[in-house]
Design a protein around this motif. Structure first.
Motif, PDB file in Angstrom:
ATOM      1  N   GLN A  76       0.842  -1.211   0.000  1.00 42.38           N
ATOM      2  CA  GLN A  76       0.000   0.000   0.000  1.00 42.38           C
ATOM      3  C   GLN A  76       0.875   1.259   0.000  1.00 42.38           C
ATOM      4  N   VAL A  77       1.929   1.208   0.831  1.00 38.00           N
ATOM      5  CA  VAL A  77       2.834   2.361   0.872  1.00 38.00           C
ATOM      6  C   VAL A  77       3.509   2.552  -0.477  1.00 38.00           C
ATOM      7  N   LEU A  78       3.919   1.358  -1.101  1.00 37.99           N
ATOM      8  CA  LEU A  78       4.584   1.420  -2.411  1.00 37.99           C
ATOM      9  C   LEU A  78       3.649   1.997  -3.484  1.00 37.99           C
ATOM     10  N   PHE A  79       2.401   1.486  -3.500  1.00 35.27           N
ATOM     11  CA  PHE A  79       1.424   1.987  -4.483  1.00 35.27           C
ATOM     12  C   PHE A  79       1.134   3.475  -4.237  1.00 35.27           C
ATOM     13  N   ALA A  80       0.955   3.814  -2.954  1.00 38.81           N
ATOM     14  CA  ALA A  80       0.669   5.225  -2.640  1.00 38.81           C
ATOM     15  C   ALA A  80       1.841   6.118  -3.038  1.00 38.81           C
ATOM     16  N   GLY A  81       3.068   5.643  -2.774  1.00 39.27           N
ATOM     17  CA  GLY A  81       4.252   6.428  -3.147  1.00 39.27           C
ATOM     18  C   GLY A  81       4.381   6.553  -4.658  1.00 39.27           C
ATOM     19  N   PHE A  82       4.105   5.401  -5.386  1.00 33.63           N
ATOM     20  CA  PHE A  82       4.194   5.439  -6.837  1.00 33.63           C
ATOM     21  C   PHE A  82       3.153   6.398  -7.417  1.00 33.63           C
ATOM     22  N   ASP A  83       1.914   6.281  -6.890  1.00 28.97           N
ATOM     23  CA  ASP A  83       0.847   7.193  -7.358  1.00 28.97           C
ATOM     24  C   ASP A  83       1.211   8.649  -7.062  1.00 28.97           C
ATOM     25  N   ALA A 110       4.205   9.813  -6.850  1.00 35.43           N
ATOM     26  CA  ALA A 110       5.271  10.187  -7.785  1.00 35.43           C
ATOM     27  C   ALA A 110       4.686  10.495  -9.160  1.00 35.43           C
ATOM     28  N   LEU A 111       3.711   9.666  -9.596  1.00 37.81           N
ATOM     29  CA  LEU A 111       3.061   9.910 -10.896  1.00 37.81           C
ATOM     30  C   LEU A 111       2.343  11.258 -10.891  1.00 37.81           C
ATOM     31  N   GLU A 112       1.684  11.522  -9.780  1.00 39.76           N
ATOM     32  CA  GLU A 112       0.974  12.813  -9.691  1.00 39.76           C
ATOM     33  C   GLU A 112       1.972  13.973  -9.784  1.00 39.76           C
ATOM     34  N   VAL A 153       2.331   4.040 -17.834  1.00 38.01           N
ATOM     35  CA  VAL A 153       3.186   3.953 -16.645  1.00 38.01           C
ATOM     36  C   VAL A 153       2.374   3.312 -15.509  1.00 38.01           C
ATOM     37  N   SER A 154       2.910   2.214 -15.030  1.00 39.51           N
ATOM     38  CA  SER A 154       2.232   1.497 -13.938  1.00 39.51           C
ATOM     39  C   SER A 154       3.292   0.773 -13.101  1.00 39.51           C
ATOM     40  N   ILE A 155       2.972   0.568 -11.860  1.00 41.57           N
ATOM     41  CA  ILE A 155       3.902  -0.156 -10.979  1.00 41.57           C
ATOM     42  C   ILE A 155       4.016  -1.622 -11.368  1.00 41.57           C
ATOM     43  N   VAL A 181       6.285  -2.519 -21.062  1.00 36.73           N
ATOM     44  CA  VAL A 181       5.434  -3.711 -21.299  1.00 36.73           C
ATOM     45  C   VAL A 181       4.960  -4.237 -19.922  1.00 36.73           C
ATOM     46  N   PRO A 182       3.806  -4.934 -19.955  1.00 38.24           N
ATOM     47  CA  PRO A 182       3.343  -5.516 -18.667  1.00 38.24           C
ATOM     48  C   PRO A 182       4.349  -6.504 -18.093  1.00 38.24           C
TER      49      PRO A 182
END
Length: 200
Positions: A159-166, A168-170, A184-186, A196-197
């Protein structure tokens, strides 16, 4: 004188003849008595022989019976000897059996002591096994708890990783609004300069 001598000689001859006749009569009487005694003796001897024959005929069954009894005695003596030998053999065998029994009793006592020791060791082993099982159960519980904590930490980190990635994307989208960040996706990766996926 001669006539007197002749008469004297005649008288002597007559006396001798009379004495001879008397002696013959005595001898005849004695001979008759002797013959009668001999006849009596023969009769007595005949009677004794007959009695002996009768006695022998009576003794024959007793002799046969005596022989049978002697044979029976010998057979009984042989049987007694056999029984005595058997008894001696049985005594020897009984002694061996008693020795074996004593040895078996000693071995049984030792086996009982060994069994007691083994039972005590088994009880100790069971106690140790029970404690080990309890410790294993506690370890299993601790392991499950650690797994649960690890899963929770993994989820929290994700969750922290996804939140941090999001975030960063923002920030990138805010800084560079003209960029297309749709790919761009984690969960994607870069292969040969292209996004690529991910195969995981």
């Amino acid at each position: 004188m001669i006539r007197a001598e002749a008469e004297k000689l005649t008288c002597n001859l007559l006396m001798t003849a009379m004495e001879h006749s008397r002696l013959e009569d005595a001898l005849d009487a004695e001979l008759r008595n002797t013959r009668k005694e001999a006849s009596d003796l023969r009769q007595k001897l005949h009677i004794q022989l007959q009695e002996k024959i009768d006695l022998e005929s009576k003794l024959v069954p007793y002799r046969v019976k005596g022989a049978d009894m002697e044979a029976a005695r010998k057979a009984e003596a042989s049987l007694v000897e056999k029984h005595e030998k058997r008894s001696a053999d049985r005594e020897v065998l009984l002694g061996k059996v008693e020795n074996e029994r004593d040895k078996a009793l000693v071995e049984l006592a030792e086996a009982r002591e060994e069994t007691k020791k083994i039972a005590a060791e088994l009880a100790q082993t069971r106690d140790k096994s029970k404690k080990a099982a309890e410790e294993l159960a506690r370890s299993h519980e601790e392991k499950e708890g650690l797994k649960k904590q690890t899963h929770e930490l993994e989820q929290s980190a994700a969750q922290v990783l996804f939140a941090g990635f999001d975030a960063a994307l923002e920030q990138v989208a805010c800084q560079y609004p003209e960029l297309d960040l749709s790919m761009v996706s984690i969960c994607n990766e870069v292969v040969d300069g292209k996004i690529v996926p991910s195969e995981d």
